[in-house]
Design an enzyme around this catalytic site. Structure first.
Site, short mmCIF file in Angstrom:
data_model
loop_
_atom_site.label_atom_id
_atom_site.label_comp_id
_atom_site.label_asym_id
_atom_site.label_seq_id
_atom_site.Cartn_x
_atom_site.Cartn_y
_atom_site.Cartn_z
CG HIS A 128 31.23 -33.23 -2.37
ND1 HIS A 128 31.66 -34.43 -1.84
CD2 HIS A 128 30.90 -34.14 -3.66
CE1 HIS A 128 31.67 -35.57 -2.62
NE2 HIS A 128 31.16 -35.31 -3.59
CG ASP A 158 32.06 -34.09 1.69
OD1 ASP A 158 31.02 -33.56 1.33
OD2 ASP A 158 32.65 -34.60 0.56
N GLY A 230 30.26 -39.18 -9.13
CA GLY A 230 28.66 -39.66 -9.35
C GLY A 230 28.49 -40.54 -8.29
CG ASN A 231 30.24 -44.40 -7.90
OD1 ASN A 231 31.00 -44.65 -8.82
ND2 ASN A 231 29.44 -45.30 -7.21
CB SER A 232 30.15 -38.06 -4.43
OG SER A 232 31.39 -37.81 -4.77
N GLY A 288 40.40 -27.68 24.03
CA GLY A 288 40.95 -26.39 24.18
C GLY A 288 42.43 -26.37 24.23
CB VAL A 289 44.74 -28.56 24.18
CG1 VAL A 289 44.82 -28.47 25.28
CG2 VAL A 289 44.64 -29.94 23.23
CB ILE A 291 47.80 -31.20 19.65
CG1 ILE A 291 46.70 -31.44 18.55
CG2 ILE A 291 47.13 -31.33 20.83
CD1 ILE A 291 45.80 -32.76 18.63
#
Length: 500
Positions: A128, A158, A230-232, A288-289, A291
């Site tokens: 992001h 992310d 801003g720490n992201s 392929g399930v 759940i």
């Protein structure tokens, strides 16, 4: 700004007066507690040159007379300046005019954090932070700014990887083992909060394996180390100077840190980063399930003690689980040697397993453990849109013959009912035409148009079949009965209803 200094001075004086009254030992103890471990300064000095600021720019269409305002984190010291500048400027293209004024595209900017994992110029950050950017720049700790290229992103965790040409020798950090983190252990966050540049904060690990419903692989580290906007994308370090998390988000009603920060654990990040470097994309394993959670009621219906695992609600006809013999109603309790406590465990371990690997899958079927060998496929992130249901002409419909059971009005599937509730021809079973609002079925969110496919793991085709199976369950002394329910598209889920 000038008015803040006298206020600050008075506060300091009041604090000093209060301190002189206390004992020296109390002061020393309080100071040590506030400071944290003595080694924090040494660690910060060692790794801070590996932490970078990420600057991005994006061309947008200017709207309104104010032009385009740079995207700065709320609370940034520059936010008020730019707000006033763009709203109040006059002259040239900045004039507000009524009529046919042509607005020129402008560039907006944003800032975040990242860290260098390879001295060749490889940087990790959040997706992001760089999403939709036209240009990305890495700003080193000494202020050197270098253009960077995007290597790859993973939206589900992310994370993003960047690459730039080093203008000088770099400092790099390595991933540690987030699985070894303990609650209460000290961690250090370094980043670019509110565009202020490299800032160091310390706190403890408040929780692990946090699921805050941000994505399918939520497994966050929660920390009270101050993390702000801003720490992201910045690193979360352990006391060995290893990256144990990537700071990603906060929960805050104010926009600032209230001690609820979350980081992607290094165990997850390292796998994602490695694949992005190798392939430029994620290649996740696919079972392929579909759940769902094994509730206490479902566990009782399936004779599973204690409630655990991931209940298979549906199997993809083209997926790897189908030829391996995995069926709806199976409960996966172990995958490739790893215990599965809940559906999130299975989602994460399958995604982290190499495509094409043959693994052992242990399931509970009708109360007994069975083992299956499955060769994993590859999860495709671009889900195909479902085909719209064919529209049917409105025709006079015959009133269906219904019977009651479990607080439900049940009827055989007819052409009229399929058309009314838009149910595909491939869906077989007994349709629900009404739900008693005071029943357990209403609490479990069953509704008209749902189709009961199985009762107690046996297929049903009429309301009489449903009633018969319910009576058998009662005679066996069970408190609830397990229903396999489909919606109009054929998506399945299990629901346990009380028979008391």
């Amino acid at each position: 700004m000038t008015g803040a200094r006298p206020v600050l001075s008075r506060r300091l004086r009041r604090l000093a007066a209060a301190v002189t009254i206390g004992a020296a030992s109390v002061l020393a103890s309080a100071s040590a507690f506030a400071r944290g471990p003595d080694g924090i300064a040494d660690i910060a000095e060692k790794v801070i040159d590996a932490v970078v600021n990420i600057s991005t720019s994006q061309t947008v269409d200017a709207k309104g007379g104010a032009g385009a305002i740079p995207k700065l984190p709320p609370g940034s010291p520059f936010e008020e300046f730019f707000d006033d500048f763009f709203k109040n400027r006059r002259g040239g293209n900045g004039n507000r005019k009524e009529g046919n004024r042509e607005f020129q595209p402008r560039k907006t900017s944003s800032l975040g954090s990242g860290f260098i994992i390879d001295t060749a110029g490889v940087v990790v950050t959040n997706n992001h932070v760089i999403a939709d950017a036209d240009e990305i720049s890495v700003i080193l700790n000494d202020g050197t700014k270098v253009k960077a290229e995007l290597v790859g992103v993973d939206k589900k965790t992310d994370l993003a990887v960047l690459k730039f040409k080093p203008p000088k020798p770099l400092t790099a950090v390595k991933f540690g083992d987030s699985d070894k983190l303990r609650l209460g252990e000290w961690v250090i966050a370094i980043g670019n909060p509110f565009s202020l540049g490299g800032s160091v904060t310390a706190g403890i690990v408040s929780a692990r394996n946090r699921d805050i419903s941000q994505g399918p692989y939520d497994n966050y580290i929660q920390t009270d180390a101050s993390i702000n906007r801003g720490n992201s994308g910045g690193p979360l370090f352990n006391l060995e100077g290893e990256v144990v998390g990537v700071n990603t988000l906060i929960i805050s009603p104010t926009g600032g840190s209230i001690g609820l920060g979350f980081a992607v654990p290094s165990k997850t990040a390292a796998v994602v980063v490695d694949q992005l470097q190798k392939f430029g994309e994620l290649r996740r394993g696919w079972l392929g399930v579909r759940i769902q959670q094994v509730t206490d009621e479902i566990a009782e219906s399936l004779s599973i003690k204690p409630a655990r695992g991931a209940l298979v609600a549906g199997v993809d006809d083209k997926g790897p689980a189908k030829p391996a013999g995995i069926e709806p109603g199976d409960v996966v309790i172990r995958f490739d040697g790893k215990d599965i406590k809940d559906p999130k465990d299975l989602s994460r371990v399958v995604a982290d397993t190499a495509v094409g690997k043959e693994v052992d899958v242990v399931v509970i079927r009708k109360g007994k453990e069975e083992s299956r060998k499955v060769t994993l496929g590859r999860l495709e992130d671009n889900d195909k849109a479902k085909e719209a249901s064919a529209k049917t002409k409105d025709e006079p419909a015959e009133k269906p013959v219904t019977q009651k059971a479990l607080g439900l009005d049940l009827a055989a599937l007819s052409k009229d009912l399929r058309g009314k509730y838009k149910i595909k021809d491939s869906v077989k079973g007994v349709i629900i035409t009404g739900v008693d609002n005071a029943s357990d079925a209403a609490e479990k969110r069953l509704s008209a148009g749902d189709v009961i496919v199985e009762v107690a793991q046996e297929a049903v085709s009429s309301a009489a079949d449903v009633k018969k199976r319910v009576e058998q369950v009662k005679k066996e002394g069970k408190k609830s009965v397990l229903l396999l329910v489909a919606n109009g598209e054929g998506d399945l889920r299990f629901v346990a209803l009380s028979v008391q």
